[in-house]
Design an enzyme around this catalytic site. Structure first.
Site, PDB file in Angstrom:
ATOM      1  N   LYS A 193       0.824  -1.219   0.000  1.00  0.00           N
ATOM      2  CA  LYS A 193       0.000   0.000   0.000  1.00  0.00           C
ATOM      3  C   LYS A 193       0.861   1.273   0.000  1.00  0.00           C
ATOM      4  O   LYS A 193       0.637   2.182  -0.776  1.00  0.00           O
ATOM      5  CB  LYS A 193      -0.943   0.003   1.223  1.00  0.00           C
ATOM      6  CG  LYS A 193      -1.826  -1.227   1.339  1.00  0.00           C
ATOM      7  CD  LYS A 193      -2.670  -1.218   2.597  1.00  0.00           C
ATOM      8  CE  LYS A 193      -1.900  -1.213   3.895  1.00  0.00           C
ATOM      9  NZ  LYS A 193      -1.169  -2.459   4.235  1.00  0.00           N
TER      10      LYS A 193
ATOM     11  N   ARG B 213      -9.514  -0.539   8.930  1.00  0.00           N
ATOM     12  CA  ARG B 213      -8.977  -1.864   9.251  1.00  0.00           C
ATOM     13  C   ARG B 213     -10.082  -2.813   9.683  1.00  0.00           C
ATOM     14  O   ARG B 213      -9.812  -3.994   9.875  1.00  0.00           O
ATOM     15  CB  ARG B 213      -8.001  -1.825  10.428  1.00  0.00           C
ATOM     16  CG  ARG B 213      -7.011  -0.721  10.446  1.00  0.00           C
ATOM     17  CD  ARG B 213      -5.956  -1.016   9.529  1.00  0.00           C
ATOM     18  NE  ARG B 213      -4.834  -1.749   9.991  1.00  0.00           N
ATOM     19  CZ  ARG B 213      -3.586  -1.362   9.708  1.00  0.00           C
ATOM     20  NH1 ARG B 213      -3.350  -0.240   9.083  1.00  0.00           N
ATOM     21  NH2 ARG B 213      -2.584  -2.116  10.029  1.00  0.00           N
TER      22      ARG B 213
ATOM     23  N   ARG C 122      12.074  -5.054   5.003  1.00  0.00           N
ATOM     24  CA  ARG C 122      11.779  -3.644   4.662  1.00  0.00           C
ATOM     25  C   ARG C 122      12.722  -2.701   5.415  1.00  0.00           C
ATOM     26  O   ARG C 122      13.018  -2.897   6.575  1.00  0.00           O
ATOM     27  CB  ARG C 122      10.338  -3.296   5.025  1.00  0.00           C
ATOM     28  CG  ARG C 122      10.055  -1.789   4.872  1.00  0.00           C
ATOM     29  CD  ARG C 122       8.598  -1.449   4.957  1.00  0.00           C
ATOM     30  NE  ARG C 122       7.956  -2.022   6.118  1.00  0.00           N
ATOM     31  CZ  ARG C 122       6.634  -2.031   6.301  1.00  0.00           C
ATOM     32  NH1 ARG C 122       5.837  -1.509   5.392  1.00  0.00           N
ATOM     33  NH2 ARG C 122       6.121  -2.570   7.376  1.00  0.00           N
TER      34      ARG C 122
ATOM     35  N   ARG D 253      11.391  -0.754  10.823  1.00  0.00           N
ATOM     36  CA  ARG D 253      10.269  -0.485  11.718  1.00  0.00           C
ATOM     37  C   ARG D 253      10.269  -1.443  12.904  1.00  0.00           C
ATOM     38  O   ARG D 253      10.578  -2.620  12.742  1.00  0.00           O
ATOM     39  CB  ARG D 253       8.943  -0.586  10.946  1.00  0.00           C
ATOM     40  CG  ARG D 253       8.450   0.776  10.472  1.00  0.00           C
ATOM     41  CD  ARG D 253       7.288   0.690   9.544  1.00  0.00           C
ATOM     42  NE  ARG D 253       6.154  -0.101  10.007  1.00  0.00           N
ATOM     43  CZ  ARG D 253       5.015  -0.234   9.336  1.00  0.00           C
ATOM     44  NH1 ARG D 253       4.872   0.391   8.165  1.00  0.00           N
ATOM     45  NH2 ARG D 253       4.027  -0.956   9.794  1.00  0.00           N
TER      46      ARG D 253
ATOM     47  N   ARG E 231       0.252  -9.122  13.478  1.00  0.00           N
ATOM     48  CA  ARG E 231      -0.364  -8.187  12.511  1.00  0.00           C
ATOM     49  C   ARG E 231      -1.130  -8.953  11.435  1.00  0.00           C
ATOM     50  O   ARG E 231      -2.226  -8.560  11.023  1.00  0.00           O
ATOM     51  CB  ARG E 231       0.714  -7.305  11.878  1.00  0.00           C
ATOM     52  CG  ARG E 231       1.277  -6.276  12.866  1.00  0.00           C
ATOM     53  CD  ARG E 231       2.627  -5.735  12.416  1.00  0.00           C
ATOM     54  NE  ARG E 231       2.559  -5.029  11.142  1.00  0.00           N
ATOM     55  CZ  ARG E 231       3.627  -4.807  10.373  1.00  0.00           C
ATOM     56  NH1 ARG E 231       4.828  -5.226  10.724  1.00  0.00           N
ATOM     57  NH2 ARG E 231       3.488  -4.151   9.229  1.00  0.00           N
TER      58      ARG E 231
HETATM   59  P1  AP5 Z   1       4.891  -1.473   1.832  1.00  0.00           P
HETATM   60  O1  AP5 Z   1       4.486  -0.738   0.613  1.00  0.00           O
HETATM   61  O2  AP5 Z   1       5.615  -0.717   2.892  1.00  0.00           O
HETATM   62  O3  AP5 Z   1       3.618  -2.266   2.452  1.00  0.00           O
HETATM   63  P2  AP5 Z   1       2.328  -1.761   3.215  1.00  0.00           P
HETATM   64  O4  AP5 Z   1       1.159  -2.432   2.584  1.00  0.00           O
HETATM   65  O5  AP5 Z   1       2.326  -0.277   3.310  1.00  0.00           O
HETATM   66  O6  AP5 Z   1       2.584  -2.459   4.624  1.00  0.00           O
HETATM   67  P3  AP5 Z   1       2.567  -1.861   6.100  1.00  0.00           P
HETATM   68  O7  AP5 Z   1       3.425  -2.796   6.915  1.00  0.00           O
HETATM   69  O8  AP5 Z   1       2.910  -0.421   6.127  1.00  0.00           O
HETATM   70  O9  AP5 Z   1       1.064  -2.076   6.469  1.00  0.00           O
HETATM   71  P4  AP5 Z   1       0.454  -2.125   7.868  1.00  0.00           P
HETATM   72  O10 AP5 Z   1      -0.960  -2.048   7.534  1.00  0.00           O
HETATM   73  O11 AP5 Z   1       0.863  -3.280   8.706  1.00  0.00           O
HETATM   74  O12 AP5 Z   1       1.135  -0.904   8.646  1.00  0.00           O
HETATM   75  P5  AP5 Z   1       0.576   0.507   9.059  1.00  0.00           P
HETATM   76  O13 AP5 Z   1       1.716   1.430   9.065  1.00  0.00           O
HETATM   77  O14 AP5 Z   1      -0.628   0.832   8.293  1.00  0.00           O
HETATM   78  O15 AP5 Z   1       5.774  -2.719   1.374  1.00  0.00           O
HETATM   79  C1  AP5 Z   1       6.292  -3.645   2.303  1.00  0.00           C
HETATM   80  C2  AP5 Z   1       7.625  -4.194   1.797  1.00  0.00           C
HETATM   81  O16 AP5 Z   1       7.393  -4.932   0.604  1.00  0.00           O
HETATM   82  C3  AP5 Z   1       8.647  -3.100   1.417  1.00  0.00           C
HETATM   83  O17 AP5 Z   1       9.931  -3.544   1.745  1.00  0.00           O
HETATM   84  C4  AP5 Z   1       8.476  -2.957  -0.110  1.00  0.00           C
HETATM   85  O18 AP5 Z   1       9.669  -2.505  -0.746  1.00  0.00           O
HETATM   86  C5  AP5 Z   1       8.100  -4.367  -0.499  1.00  0.00           C
HETATM   87  N1  AP5 Z   1       7.203  -4.409  -1.659  1.00  0.00           N
HETATM   88  C6  AP5 Z   1       6.158  -3.564  -1.919  1.00  0.00           C
HETATM   89  N2  AP5 Z   1       5.556  -3.906  -3.066  1.00  0.00           N
HETATM   90  C7  AP5 Z   1       6.225  -5.014  -3.535  1.00  0.00           C
HETATM   91  C8  AP5 Z   1       6.055  -5.843  -4.675  1.00  0.00           C
HETATM   92  N3  AP5 Z   1       5.064  -5.621  -5.561  1.00  0.00           N
HETATM   93  N4  AP5 Z   1       6.903  -6.869  -4.842  1.00  0.00           N
HETATM   94  C9  AP5 Z   1       7.903  -7.125  -3.939  1.00  0.00           C
HETATM   95  N5  AP5 Z   1       8.113  -6.366  -2.842  1.00  0.00           N
HETATM   96  C10 AP5 Z   1       7.276  -5.324  -2.634  1.00  0.00           C
HETATM   97  O19 AP5 Z   1       0.092   0.211  10.563  1.00  0.00           O
HETATM   98  C11 AP5 Z   1       1.029  -0.058  11.590  1.00  0.00           C
HETATM   99  C12 AP5 Z   1       0.304  -0.182  12.932  1.00  0.00           C
HETATM  100  O20 AP5 Z   1      -0.357   1.067  13.249  1.00  0.00           O
HETATM  101  C13 AP5 Z   1      -0.848  -1.223  12.993  1.00  0.00           C
HETATM  102  O21 AP5 Z   1      -0.342  -2.503  13.287  1.00  0.00           O
HETATM  103  C14 AP5 Z   1      -1.704  -0.649  14.126  1.00  0.00           C
HETATM  104  O22 AP5 Z   1      -1.131  -0.909  15.379  1.00  0.00           O
HETATM  105  C15 AP5 Z   1      -1.614   0.858  13.895  1.00  0.00           C
HETATM  106  N6  AP5 Z   1      -2.691   1.334  13.000  1.00  0.00           N
HETATM  107  C16 AP5 Z   1      -2.519   1.912  11.760  1.00  0.00           C
HETATM  108  N7  AP5 Z   1      -3.700   2.227  11.226  1.00  0.00           N
HETATM  109  C17 AP5 Z   1      -4.642   1.852  12.135  1.00  0.00           C
HETATM  110  C18 AP5 Z   1      -6.051   1.897  12.139  1.00  0.00           C
HETATM  111  N8  AP5 Z   1      -6.733   2.363  11.085  1.00  0.00           N
HETATM  112  N9  AP5 Z   1      -6.696   1.421  13.222  1.00  0.00           N
HETATM  113  C19 AP5 Z   1      -6.043   0.920  14.282  1.00  0.00           C
HETATM  114  N10 AP5 Z   1      -4.688   0.836  14.330  1.00  0.00           N
HETATM  115  C20 AP5 Z   1      -3.994   1.299  13.263  1.00  0.00           C
HETATM  116 MG    MG Z   2       2.495   1.117   4.895  1.00  0.00          MG
END
Ligand code: AP5
Ligand code: MG
Length: 213
Positions: free
Chosen positions: A15, A88, A125, A159, A170
């Protein structure tokens, strides 16, 4: 105005990577609730202190706290946003419509991928602490080890929640919450799906088509 874009997908499904490209090529505004929460943690705010343990365990922060943070960081009446990491769960999906999107045009896109592929992506990552560029030691390593290709900074970080134990939580949280969210958007004809297991370039092509259709 372009549709508001809601990115749905498991941790590591791509994403953030795709959002950055939509910002630079289609002039979207990007709001990531994970990034906003991490900013609160690094600033040492009360909110940051409250959510730190929850995020390090890989659990969800409560819905209203995140909605408040989101609402104060985007105004959908003046611009098209990418919502990354919100909603989520089904409660957040409804809150997003009621509180923010209202009658503005919107599309939800599901980054569909086998969850078994994601731990490897996440533990490898690295993110530039200066400009936010996302890397991967296997699929997108920086040209010079430890240095950001984009801004030249030498502050590539891992991270705190990208360790095997937290990743497992997660992914479990995601599995347990996503189905009603997908059903919600699907039943309203607002859901598109893309194959997020493809390379980043191909995923962007699929995404671009969805946005423009
Ligand atoms: P990346 O693009 O960074 O993936 P992402 O989908 O953004 O993954 P996240 O880990 O950021 O999602 P998340 O939902 O767990 O974290 P968030 O910050 O939202 O890519 C990942 C890796 O893959 C990178 O190394 C990239 O280079 C590689 N990659 C990408 N595309 C690729 C491809 N096509 N092929 C190969 N490799 C590829 O949330 C973190 C925490 O915050 C949650 O756990 C929760 O505690 C809290 N939180 C956030 N939002 C909420 C909410 N709405 N409600 C409650 N808690 C929340
Ligand atoms: Mg992300």
């Amino acid at each position: 105005m372009k549709p508001q874009l809601i990115l749905l997908g498991a941790p590591g499904s791509g994403k953030g990577t795709q959002a950055a490209r939509l910002v630079s090529e289609l002039s979207y505004n990007h709001v990531s609730t994970g990034d906003l929460l991490r900013k609160e943690i690094s600033s040492g705010s009360d909110l940051g202190n409250k959510v730190q343990g929850i995020m390090n365990r890989g659990e969800l922060v409560d819905d209203n706290t995140v909605l408040e943070l989101l609402s104060s960081n985007c105004d959908v009446t003046s611009a098209a946003f990418i919502f990354d990491g919100f909603p989520r769960n089904i409660e957040q999906a409804k809150l997003l419509d009621e509180a923010l999107i209202k009658e503005n045009a919107s599309k939800a896109v599901y980054f569909d991928i086998d969850l078994d592929m994601l731990a490897q992506r996440l533990v490898n990552r690295r993110t530039c602490g200066d400009c936010g560029e996302i890397y991967n030691l296997i699929s997108k390593a920086p040209a010079k080890e430890g240095t950001c290709d984009k801004c030249g900074g030498t502050n590539l970080q891992q991270r705190k929640d990208d360790n095997e134990e937290t990743v497992k939580t997660r992914l479990d949280v995601f599995k347990n919450t996503i189905t009603p969210v997908l059903e919600y958007y699907e039943s309203q004809g607002r859901l598109a799906r893309l194959d997020a297991s493809a390379g980043a370039e191909e995923v962007f092509g699929q995404l671009e088509k969805t946005v423009k259709n």
